[in-house]
Design an enzyme around this catalytic site. Structure first.
Site, short mmCIF file in Angstrom:
data_model
loop_
_atom_site.label_atom_id
_atom_site.label_comp_id
_atom_site.label_asym_id
_atom_site.label_seq_id
_atom_site.Cartn_x
_atom_site.Cartn_y
_atom_site.Cartn_z
CB SER A 1 -0.91 -0.01 1.23
OG SER A 1 -1.87 1.02 1.15
CG ASP A 2 2.89 4.92 -1.49
OD1 ASP A 2 3.92 4.67 -0.83
OD2 ASP A 2 2.63 6.05 -1.95
CB THR A 3 -1.23 6.96 1.91
OG1 THR A 3 -1.92 5.74 2.18
CG2 THR A 3 -2.19 8.13 2.09
#
Length: 194
Positions: free
Chosen positions: A75-77
């Protein structure tokens, strides 16, 4: 139940984030957590979810211990504001500067999640609109000095003090702003063929 579906799989969450770990636990899934060292650079030509989706793939490429029954979640934000990505601040000054920029404005929080196995891959993204009230300098400095938001995109955690006193409006998934769009992830896992 989704838990039963994956009883013969090993689910691996590739994230250092305690918030992502906590959110995935809320889906009642059994999983382990690992930390991957991945280069998180990307081309300046990429915009919005193109950045986070690209980084989900990069994190997958950093995993080398594949086994047949494994499912890897990456995941990446980022915070996206005025055609620019706000990532994790590298200093107190940068954190203060980011919050000064976001103060009184509406920005987008974009999170992508990758679900990978040896046979299949899926990357999904979610976008939430977040509006801050006007924050004064004292509030910004108090938050940065007390909560040390150096591991958070955009220099803030919605679940922390600044979220309670400074966020006036949110459109979309609250959990997406925390770093994992769990409802979308749950639906994707339900449909994920292993």
């Amino acid at each position: 139940m989704i838990k039963d579906k994956f009883q013969n799989n090993q689910i691996i969450l590739a994230s250092k984030s305690p918030r992502r770990k906590e959110l995935l636990e809320r889906l009642d899934l059994d999983f382990i957590t690992i930390s991957l060292e991945a280069d998180e650079s990307y081309s300046e030509e990429l915009k919005k979810h193109e950045i986070t989706e690209f980084l989900c793939h990069k994190k997958k490429l950093a995993y080398h211990n594949w086994q047949e029954n494994q499912i890897l979640i990456t995941s990446d934000t980022i915070v996206w504001f005025k055609n620019k990505a706000f990532e994790k601040p590298k200093s107190r000054e940068k954190a203060i500067e980011m919050l000064q920029t976001l103060s009184g404005q509406t920005h987008e929080v974009i999170t992508s999640v990758g679900i990978f196995s040896t046979q299949k891959e899926l990357v999904l993204s979610d976008i939430t609109q977040v509006t801050f009230s006007e924050l004064d300098q004292q509030e910004i400095e108090y938050y940065v000095d007390t909560y040390q938001p150096y591991d958070k995109a955009g220099s803030y955690g919605i679940q922390e003090w600044i979220g309670y006193i400074g966020i006036t409006k949110i459109e979309g998934s609250y959990f997406n702003v925390m770093g994992l769009p769990v409802q979308k992830l749950y639906q994707a896992l339900k449909d994920f063929k292993t």
